[in-house]
Design an enzyme around this catalytic site. Structure first.
Site, PDB file in Angstrom:
ATOM      1  N   TRP A  63      66.856 -23.950   1.041  1.00  0.00           N
ATOM      2  CA  TRP A  63      65.900 -22.957   1.536  1.00  0.00           C
ATOM      3  C   TRP A  63      64.819 -23.677   2.324  1.00  0.00           C
ATOM      4  CZ3 TRP A  63      60.595 -22.617   0.211  1.00  0.00           C
ATOM      5  CH2 TRP A  63      59.929 -21.576   0.855  1.00  0.00           C
ATOM      6  N   LYS A  75      65.006 -15.699   3.654  1.00  0.00           N
ATOM      7  CA  LYS A  75      63.764 -15.122   3.166  1.00  0.00           C
ATOM      8  C   LYS A  75      63.204 -14.198   4.230  1.00  0.00           C
ATOM      9  CE  LYS A  75      59.985 -16.570   0.160  1.00  0.00           C
ATOM     10  NZ  LYS A  75      59.270 -17.723  -0.421  1.00  0.00           N
ATOM     11  N   HIS A 117      69.761 -15.772  -6.989  1.00  0.00           N
ATOM     12  CA  HIS A 117      68.493 -16.147  -7.585  1.00  0.00           C
ATOM     13  C   HIS A 117      67.914 -14.878  -8.206  1.00  0.00           C
ATOM     14  CE1 HIS A 117      67.284 -20.214  -5.582  1.00  0.00           C
ATOM     15  NE2 HIS A 117      68.342 -20.299  -6.365  1.00  0.00           N
ATOM     16  N   ASP A 172      57.992 -13.580  -7.922  1.00  0.00           N
ATOM     17  CA  ASP A 172      58.681 -14.438  -8.898  1.00  0.00           C
ATOM     18  C   ASP A 172      58.227 -14.221 -10.333  1.00  0.00           C
ATOM     19  OD1 ASP A 172      60.483 -16.082  -7.218  1.00  0.00           O
ATOM     20  OD2 ASP A 172      58.624 -16.666  -6.255  1.00  0.00           O
TER      21      ASP A 172
END
Length: 418
Positions: free
Chosen positions: A184, A227, A285, A295
């Site tokens: 990432w 993202k 994820h 998160d």
């Protein structure tokens, strides 16, 4: 016979009435591995550059006492968490979690710098996954890494990514279990760019070079993660969903779907069966975005249930690698692992306890009334009794009994850390 076993026998009979074999479901559940995110244990600081402040859109909030300050403490916390989680699982490491006193940078790491992790994994029967760490480093301060217009910056990150693949391959060989390596990149602009193509062309060319390095696919699986935007990269992200999906499909690498990396109204549960028509494998994820990519620790919400259902109903487990991605510093960090991982396994169990074949027959027959009725009635079936039995059978605490162990652990171990 314990009360847990008695309750299970009743639940087993109830599920048998709709054609579900609970023993069979539990056997399948045992084979599913979850990759715990090492960065929950120390707020994604790592141990290679502890003096370097976090950047690149990475931020853990809170200051709960007792976080791990070195590899030994992190491993101690992971072991504690795993003792309360049923099944055999994996640990996902970022490159900055190397266990070495040598002066080494991200572009000069070697597989041997992770040998203590490999030895620990062998002793504990834990698999390992890996992540290139392309943030929180002076070479990322411009906001660009592998897509930078500066050849020196770009070369640094290309070398780091190549090294990450070598490290992962080494881990896979040593543990005789494939290591999943995730890539990432935080690259992007805060404000509206003029050139939207150039950075993506540079990223594509750089990734081509990274993946040109011969690596044994038996021991390493590469995955690229998109993202929507990042903190300070609100207007343009180089590694967008379209970029990563296209790259993964064209180059036969895995695609990473992060539950928090899309628009707030988007969910990855519907993306799973869609993108697997075009890519070979997925890395998930599993996270919880409260507003966006915040998160939070995974809870048993509708989206977690839907993610599990996508995997089980469509028989996609064999092509999907499940990892966790959250970092909450406002609560006990070891408890966060336990809560998030147990919930992920619970969601998979609930999906395994569905009479999938019967539900699909109703759907194909156009009997949507019966489909809806059955799906709603299943919500009150005695799933919890099956879960409790699984925990007891696997030798881990049943229900909230694990919480008192965490409280003892933080008082006797974590709160005494400097």
């Amino acid at each position: 016979m314990s009360n847990v076993s008695k309750a299970y026998e009743i639940a087993k009979e109830v599920y048998a009435g709709i054609g579900v074999d609970t023993d069979q479901a539990l056997e399948k559940l045992k084979s599913i591995k979850i990759s715990l995110n090492c960065w929950q244990g120390d707020d994604l600081n790592g141990f290679l550059f502890q003096e370097q402040s976090q950047n690149g859109g990475i931020q853990a909030t809170g200051n709960y006492p007792g976080k791990a300050g070195n590899c030994a403490e992190l491993r101690q916390d992971v072991e504690k968490a795993l003792s309360m989680i049923p099944g055999n699982h994996k640990l996902s490491l970022h490159a900055t979690y190397t266990d070495t006193e040598e002066k080494v940078d991200l572009d000069t790491l070697e597989p041997r710098h992770f040998d203590s992790w490999i030895q620990w994994a062998k002793e504990k029967g834990v698999g390992l996954d890996f992540n290139a760490t392309c943030f929180s480093h002076p070479m990322a301060d411009t906001g660009f890494t592998i897509s930078s217009a500066d050849p020196a910056i770009r070369a640094f990150w290309i070398e780091h990514c190549k090294i990450s693949r070598k490290i992962a391959e080494h881990m896979g060989k040593e543990l005789n279990e494939r290591c999943v390596t995730n890539f990432w990149f935080p690259d992007g602009y805060k404000d509206i760019p003029v050139d939207r193509v150039g950075p993506r062309m540079r990223m594509k060319t750089a990734l081509d070079e990274v993946f040109s390095l011969p690596i044994d696919s038996r021991y390493n699986l590469d995955a690229v993660e998109s993202k929507l935007f990042g903190i300070g990269k609100e207007s343009y992200t180089v590694g967008s969903n379209e970029f990563c999906l296209g790259y993964a499909a064209q180059n036969h690498v895995a695609l990473t779907l992060d539950a928090g990396h899309f628009h707030p109204t988007e969910v990855i549960s519907d993306k799973i069966p869609t993108v697997l028509l075009f890519v070979d494998e997925l890395l998930l994820h599993v996270s919880r975005p409260v507003r966006w990519d915040s998160d939070h620790v995974v809870i048993m919400d509708d989206e977690l249930a839907a993610i599990a259902q996508s995997l089980i109903r469509n028989d996609l487990l064999a092509r999907t690698n499940i990892g966790l991605d959250f970092f909450d510093a406002s609560i006990n960090r070891t408890a966060a692992w336990v809560i998030g991982t147990r919930n992920t396994i619970k969601a998979l169990l609930r999906a395994l306890l569905e009479p999938t074949e019967a539900l699909m027959k109703l759907e194909l027959a156009g009997d949507y009334t019966s489909r809806l009725a059955m799906l709603e009635e299943l919500k009150s079936y005695p799933f919890a009794a099956v879960w409790d039995y699984y925990c007891e059978a696997m030798g881990v605490p049943v229900r909230e009994a694990w919480l008192s162990e965490i409280k003892d652990y933080e008082r006797e171990v974590q709160f005494k850390r400097g």
